[in-house]
Design a protein around this motif. Structure first.
Motif, PDB file in Angstrom:
ATOM      1  N   TYR A  29       7.394  15.048   7.254  1.00  0.00           N
ATOM      2  CA  TYR A  29       8.654  15.607   6.652  1.00  0.00           C
ATOM      3  C   TYR A  29       9.635  14.359   6.588  1.00  0.00           C
ATOM      4  O   TYR A  29       9.944  14.254   5.377  1.00  0.00           O
ATOM      5  N   VAL A  30       9.876  13.760   7.570  1.00  0.00           N
ATOM      6  CA  VAL A  30      10.711  12.589   7.489  1.00  0.00           C
ATOM      7  C   VAL A  30      10.307  11.617   6.401  1.00  0.00           C
ATOM      8  O   VAL A  30      11.109  11.164   5.708  1.00  0.00           O
ATOM      9  N   VAL A  31       9.014  11.167   6.166  1.00  0.00           N
ATOM     10  CA  VAL A  31       8.272  10.430   5.382  1.00  0.00           C
ATOM     11  C   VAL A  31       8.672  10.807   4.047  1.00  0.00           C
ATOM     12  O   VAL A  31       9.055  10.262   3.063  1.00  0.00           O
ATOM     13  N   LEU A  32       8.276  12.251   3.919  1.00  0.00           N
ATOM     14  CA  LEU A  32       8.478  12.849   2.574  1.00  0.00           C
ATOM     15  C   LEU A  32       9.929  12.839   1.986  1.00  0.00           C
ATOM     16  O   LEU A  32      10.384  12.624   0.851  1.00  0.00           O
ATOM     17  N   ILE A  33      10.834  12.616   2.945  1.00  0.00           N
ATOM     18  CA  ILE A  33      12.373  12.752   2.821  1.00  0.00           C
ATOM     19  C   ILE A  33      12.910  11.524   2.067  1.00  0.00           C
ATOM     20  O   ILE A  33      13.288  10.975   1.391  1.00  0.00           O
ATOM     21  N   VAL A  34      12.413  10.486   3.111  1.00  0.00           N
ATOM     22  CA  VAL A  34      12.899   8.970   2.868  1.00  0.00           C
ATOM     23  C   VAL A  34      12.044   8.144   1.998  1.00  0.00           C
ATOM     24  O   VAL A  34      12.606   7.112   1.528  1.00  0.00           O
ATOM     25  N   ALA A  35      10.909   8.589   1.977  1.00  0.00           N
ATOM     26  CA  ALA A  35      10.224   7.482   1.245  1.00  0.00           C
ATOM     27  C   ALA A  35       9.512   8.157  -0.310  1.00  0.00           C
ATOM     28  O   ALA A  35       9.046   7.361  -1.034  1.00  0.00           O
ATOM     29  N   THR A  36       9.913   9.271  -0.605  1.00  0.00           N
ATOM     30  CA  THR A  36       9.347   9.958  -2.071  1.00  0.00           C
ATOM     31  C   THR A  36      10.298  10.348  -2.686  1.00  0.00           C
ATOM     32  O   THR A  36      10.211  11.095  -3.812  1.00  0.00           O
ATOM     33  N   THR A  37      11.662  10.177  -2.404  1.00  0.00           N
ATOM     34  CA  THR A  37      12.698  10.695  -2.914  1.00  0.00           C
ATOM     35  C   THR A  37      13.356   9.343  -3.669  1.00  0.00           C
ATOM     36  O   THR A  37      13.317   8.370  -3.047  1.00  0.00           O
ATOM     37  N   ARG A  38      14.526   9.595  -4.761  1.00  0.00           N
ATOM     38  CA  ARG A  38      15.211   8.484  -5.054  1.00  0.00           C
ATOM     39  C   ARG A  38      16.181   8.044  -4.365  1.00  0.00           C
ATOM     40  O   ARG A  38      16.780   8.853  -3.521  1.00  0.00           O
ATOM     41  N   PRO A  39      16.610   6.856  -4.075  1.00  0.00           N
ATOM     42  CA  PRO A  39      17.706   6.437  -3.283  1.00  0.00           C
ATOM     43  C   PRO A  39      19.090   6.861  -3.879  1.00  0.00           C
ATOM     44  O   PRO A  39      19.310   7.226  -4.872  1.00  0.00           O
ATOM     45  N   VAL A  40      19.953   7.140  -2.816  1.00  0.00           N
ATOM     46  CA  VAL A  40      21.135   7.753  -3.164  1.00  0.00           C
ATOM     47  C   VAL A  40      22.063   6.638  -3.852  1.00  0.00           C
ATOM     48  O   VAL A  40      22.145   5.345  -3.177  1.00  0.00           O
ATOM     49  N   VAL A  41      22.794   7.051  -4.755  1.00  0.00           N
ATOM     50  CA  VAL A  41      23.654   5.844  -5.398  1.00  0.00           C
ATOM     51  C   VAL A  41      24.944   6.380  -5.358  1.00  0.00           C
ATOM     52  O   VAL A  41      25.371   7.425  -5.539  1.00  0.00           O
ATOM     53  N   SER A  42      25.719   5.332  -5.197  1.00  0.00           N
ATOM     54  CA  SER A  42      27.139   5.721  -4.729  1.00  0.00           C
ATOM     55  C   SER A  42      27.924   4.837  -5.825  1.00  0.00           C
ATOM     56  O   SER A  42      27.440   4.047  -6.709  1.00  0.00           O
ATOM     57  N   GLN A  43      29.195   4.664  -5.880  1.00  0.00           N
ATOM     58  CA  GLN A  43      30.159   4.173  -6.660  1.00  0.00           C
ATOM     59  C   GLN A  43      29.696   2.485  -6.471  1.00  0.00           C
ATOM     60  O   GLN A  43      30.053   1.638  -7.382  1.00  0.00           O
ATOM     61  N   HIS A  44      29.256   2.198  -5.450  1.00  0.00           N
ATOM     62  CA  HIS A  44      28.868   0.679  -5.077  1.00  0.00           C
ATOM     63  C   HIS A  44      27.620   0.348  -5.093  1.00  0.00           C
ATOM     64  O   HIS A  44      27.119  -0.735  -5.039  1.00  0.00           O
ATOM     65  N   GLY A  45      26.696   1.351  -5.980  1.00  0.00           N
ATOM     66  CA  GLY A  45      25.282   0.907  -6.209  1.00  0.00           C
ATOM     67  C   GLY A  45      24.333   1.880  -5.187  1.00  0.00           C
ATOM     68  O   GLY A  45      24.859   2.560  -4.401  1.00  0.00           O
ATOM     69  N   ALA A  46      23.103   1.322  -5.365  1.00  0.00           N
ATOM     70  CA  ALA A  46      22.167   2.281  -4.680  1.00  0.00           C
ATOM     71  C   ALA A  46      22.351   1.748  -2.924  1.00  0.00           C
ATOM     72  O   ALA A  46      22.784   0.562  -2.739  1.00  0.00           O
ATOM     73  N   LEU A  47      22.444   2.640  -2.053  1.00  0.00           N
ATOM     74  CA  LEU A  47      22.743   2.312  -0.862  1.00  0.00           C
ATOM     75  C   LEU A  47      21.229   1.678  -0.299  1.00  0.00           C
ATOM     76  O   LEU A  47      20.233   1.867  -0.654  1.00  0.00           O
ATOM     77  N   PRO A  48      21.458   0.956   0.847  1.00  0.00           N
ATOM     78  CA  PRO A  48      20.239   0.174   1.447  1.00  0.00           C
ATOM     79  C   PRO A  48      19.454   1.379   1.993  1.00  0.00           C
ATOM     80  O   PRO A  48      19.658   2.215   2.590  1.00  0.00           O
ATOM     81  N   SER A  49      17.880   1.050   1.879  1.00  0.00           N
ATOM     82  CA  SER A  49      17.008   1.534   2.422  1.00  0.00           C
ATOM     83  C   SER A  49      16.932   1.556   4.114  1.00  0.00           C
ATOM     84  O   SER A  49      16.542   0.478   4.373  1.00  0.00           O
ATOM     85  N   SER A  71       0.754  -0.975  -0.097  1.00  0.00           N
ATOM     86  CA  SER A  71       0.019  -0.219   0.019  1.00  0.00           C
ATOM     87  C   SER A  71       0.897   1.226  -0.148  1.00  0.00           C
ATOM     88  O   SER A  71       0.301   2.232   0.202  1.00  0.00           O
ATOM     89  N   GLY A  72       2.265   1.098   0.063  1.00  0.00           N
ATOM     90  CA  GLY A  72       2.953   2.339  -0.049  1.00  0.00           C
ATOM     91  C   GLY A  72       3.237   2.632   1.436  1.00  0.00           C
ATOM     92  O   GLY A  72       3.585   3.830   1.807  1.00  0.00           O
ATOM     93  N   ALA A  73       2.580   1.858   2.390  1.00  0.00           N
ATOM     94  CA  ALA A  73       2.918   1.987   3.824  1.00  0.00           C
ATOM     95  C   ALA A  73       2.153   3.242   4.193  1.00  0.00           C
ATOM     96  O   ALA A  73       2.707   3.827   5.032  1.00  0.00           O
ATOM     97  N   HIS A  74       0.828   3.302   3.769  1.00  0.00           N
ATOM     98  CA  HIS A  74       0.073   4.447   4.332  1.00  0.00           C
ATOM     99  C   HIS A  74      -0.646   4.153   5.526  1.00  0.00           C
ATOM    100  O   HIS A  74      -1.608   3.423   5.627  1.00  0.00           O
TER     101      HIS A  74
END
Length: 138
Positions: free
Chosen positions: A105-125, A22-25
């Motif tokens: 605010y925290v949900v908007l930051i962590v759940a509605t943005t793209r994950p950070v990608v580093s040289q090792h791939g996407a960081l774990p969520s 459900s998108g964790a709503h």
């Protein structure tokens, strides 16, 4: 602090397990924030369906708890729910609004943005942990 930690652990578990469903709503205020953020994560029609479901589920949960209190082992015993110290309605409402804002605010930051990608791939969520931490803070 034990109640806050157990509520946070429950929220983190629900978030990890039901995010793909459900998108964790789980909170109408957070759903409203996601819909109005214009990030395309939840359309207004789906947001309304989530909020109505959350309100109906809350009412049914309250009725279920009331039923247990009326017919369970503690039937007839009164329970007084109050804070440990005296808090007026304005102070309680202000605290509720502030920590609801923090959660949204925290949900908007962590759940509605793209994950950070580093040289090792996407960081774990760790979004569920961050969101659950808001419950501990509040």
């Amino acid at each position: 602090p034990a109640a806050a930690l157990s509520a946070a652990a429950a929220l983190a578990s629900m978030n990890y397990s039901l995010n793909d469903v459900s998108g964790a709503h789980f909170n109408p205020a957070v759903t409203f924030a996601i819909v109005t953020s214009s990030r395309g994560k939840c359309c207004p029609r789906d947001g309304l369906a989530h909020v109505l479901t959350q309100v109906i589920a809350g009412i049914l949960a309250g009725l279920s708890c009331a039923s247990f209190r009326l017919t369970g082992l503690d039937a007839g015993k009164s329970v007084i729910l109050q804070p440990e110290r005296i808090v007026d309605a304005f102070g309680a409402g202000l605290g509720e609004m502030f920590f609801t804002f923090v959660l949204a605010y925290v949900v908007l930051i962590v759940a509605t943005t793209r994950p950070v990608v580093s040289q090792h791939g996407a960081l774990p969520s760790h979004s569920a942990t961050a969101i659950a931490s808001c419950v501990v803070a509040g």
